[in-house]
Design a protein around this motif. Structure first.
Motif, mmCIF file in Angstrom:
data_model
loop_
_atom_site.group_PDB
_atom_site.id
_atom_site.type_symbol
_atom_site.label_atom_id
_atom_site.label_comp_id
_atom_site.label_asym_id
_atom_site.label_seq_id
_atom_site.Cartn_x
_atom_site.Cartn_y
_atom_site.Cartn_z
ATOM 1 N N ASP A 38 5.421 6.746 14.453
ATOM 2 C CA ASP A 38 6.415 5.706 14.220
ATOM 3 C C ASP A 38 6.290 4.591 15.254
ATOM 4 O O ASP A 38 6.317 3.402 14.916
ATOM 5 N N TYR A 39 6.129 4.980 16.511
ATOM 6 C CA TYR A 39 5.998 3.998 17.592
ATOM 7 C C TYR A 39 4.738 3.158 17.434
ATOM 8 O O TYR A 39 4.742 1.944 17.692
ATOM 9 N N SER A 40 3.658 3.782 16.971
ATOM 10 C CA SER A 40 2.386 3.072 16.867
ATOM 11 C C SER A 40 2.422 1.941 15.843
ATOM 12 O O SER A 40 1.576 1.051 15.867
ATOM 13 N N GLU A 41 3.420 1.956 14.954
ATOM 14 C CA GLU A 41 3.555 0.881 13.964
ATOM 15 C C GLU A 41 3.983 -0.432 14.615
ATOM 16 O O GLU A 41 3.737 -1.504 14.065
ATOM 17 N N ASP A 42 4.648 -0.344 15.758
ATOM 18 C CA ASP A 42 5.043 -1.557 16.474
ATOM 19 C C ASP A 42 5.231 -1.215 17.945
ATOM 20 O O ASP A 42 6.303 -0.809 18.377
ATOM 21 N N THR A 43 4.190 -1.366 18.716
ATOM 22 C CA THR A 43 4.240 -1.034 20.146
ATOM 23 C C THR A 43 4.744 -2.198 20.996
ATOM 24 O O THR A 43 4.782 -2.093 22.214
ATOM 25 N N SER A 44 5.141 -3.292 20.344
ATOM 26 C CA SER A 44 5.622 -4.451 21.109
ATOM 27 C C SER A 44 7.066 -4.298 21.552
ATOM 28 O O SER A 44 7.556 -5.063 22.377
ATOM 29 N N VAL A 45 7.763 -3.306 20.982
ATOM 30 C CA VAL A 45 9.151 -3.075 21.365
ATOM 31 C C VAL A 45 9.309 -1.656 21.903
ATOM 32 O O VAL A 45 8.483 -0.772 21.635
ATOM 33 N N HIS A 47 10.962 1.913 21.873
ATOM 34 C CA HIS A 47 11.561 2.782 20.860
ATOM 35 C C HIS A 47 12.338 3.897 21.554
ATOM 36 O O HIS A 47 11.807 4.559 22.452
ATOM 37 N N CYS A 69 5.146 0.790 26.059
ATOM 38 C CA CYS A 69 3.757 0.574 26.488
ATOM 39 C C CYS A 69 3.653 0.392 28.001
ATOM 40 O O CYS A 69 2.595 0.639 28.595
ATOM 41 N N ASN A 103 15.049 -5.607 23.838
ATOM 42 C CA ASN A 103 13.772 -5.383 23.177
ATOM 43 C C ASN A 103 13.583 -3.902 22.830
ATOM 44 O O ASN A 103 12.470 -3.418 22.720
ATOM 45 N N THR A 105 14.709 -0.543 20.285
ATOM 46 C CA THR A 105 15.181 -0.221 18.945
ATOM 47 C C THR A 105 15.378 1.281 18.818
ATOM 48 O O THR A 105 14.691 2.063 19.484
#
Length: 223
Positions: A38-45, A47, A69, A103, A105
């Motif tokens: 799940d995290y790898s789908e958007d590592t810019s925020v 989790h 990250c 930042n 979620t």
């Protein structure tokens, strides 16, 4: 000195060790793999993944997995909330930095699905049904209601959640008060305090230098 440091000195509690896997076992491999995917789908925020844990023959607890990250080379950080214990000062500070991070979620389905389980497992925390977008308020409630933490614990357990969340923003409060009335220095019955526990009222009193400026208009609590 920071007021939170003072509270920690006044209301000492055992510190929880998230590395004590015998007392606080981590989630299983499947859940770790799910979080990573799940995290790898958007590592810019950042989790945040909360879990309610009820191990056999051991006390229930909550653990939070923070995927960020900036933690590299580690994948995540883990924090534990349990009845009667506080985090170390260092963990508490970093935990709330994440909780209040704009930042950050929280998975909405996971968050909402935990609500009833939290209420039934930890009724003494007087937890509310917070919306997922208010995850920082929910985390604050869970943490400060879980142990002897001073003003916030008393206010949360009395149902005065807005006062509890905003206590540091009040013009004045009694750090060592043992009841909502003595903490807020508003001599009014609980029924009235619950009526005042509204965002609109808090916005009005923040600019007031002393809460006694408004309490003089209220009748003293009858013994």
């Amino acid at each position: 000195m920071d007021l939170r440091k003072v509270e920690r000195m006044l209301y000492r509690c055992p510190e929880v060790d998230p590395g004590d896997y015998e007392r606080f076992p981590p989630v299983d491999e499947y859940e770790l793999m799910w979080m990573e995917a799940d995290y790898s789908e958007d590592t810019s925020v950042v989790h945040i993944y909360p879990f309610v844990r009820i191990p056999d023959d051991r006390e229930p607890f909550m653990d939070f997995y923070i995927w960020d990250c900036m933690l590299y080379p580690e994948s995540y950080a883990r924090y534990v909330i349990c009845e009667g214990c506080c985090m170390s000062e260092k963990d508490e500070e970093s935990f709330f930095q994440y909780a209040n991070d704009k930042n950050a979620t929280v998975d909405e389905s996971l968050f909402n699905g935990l609500c009833e389980k939290i209420i039934s497992t930890f009724p003494q925390w007087h937890y509310l049904r917070y919306d997922s977008y208010r995850h920082s308020a929910a985390i604050e409630h869970l943490y400060f209601a879980s142990h002897r933490s001073g003003s916030r614990e008393i206010l949360f357990k009395a149902g005065l959640v807005n006062f509890a969340h905003e206590v540091d923003e009040l013009p004045r409060y009694n750090l060592v008060g043992s009841s909502p009335e003595s903490i807020l220095e508003i001599h009014a019955p609980m029924k009235l305090l619950r009526m005042l526990d509204q965002d609109e009222f808090l916005r009005c009193i923040r600019p007031i230098r002393k809460l006694t400026d408004i309490s003089r208009f209220m009748r003293p609590v009858q013994e």
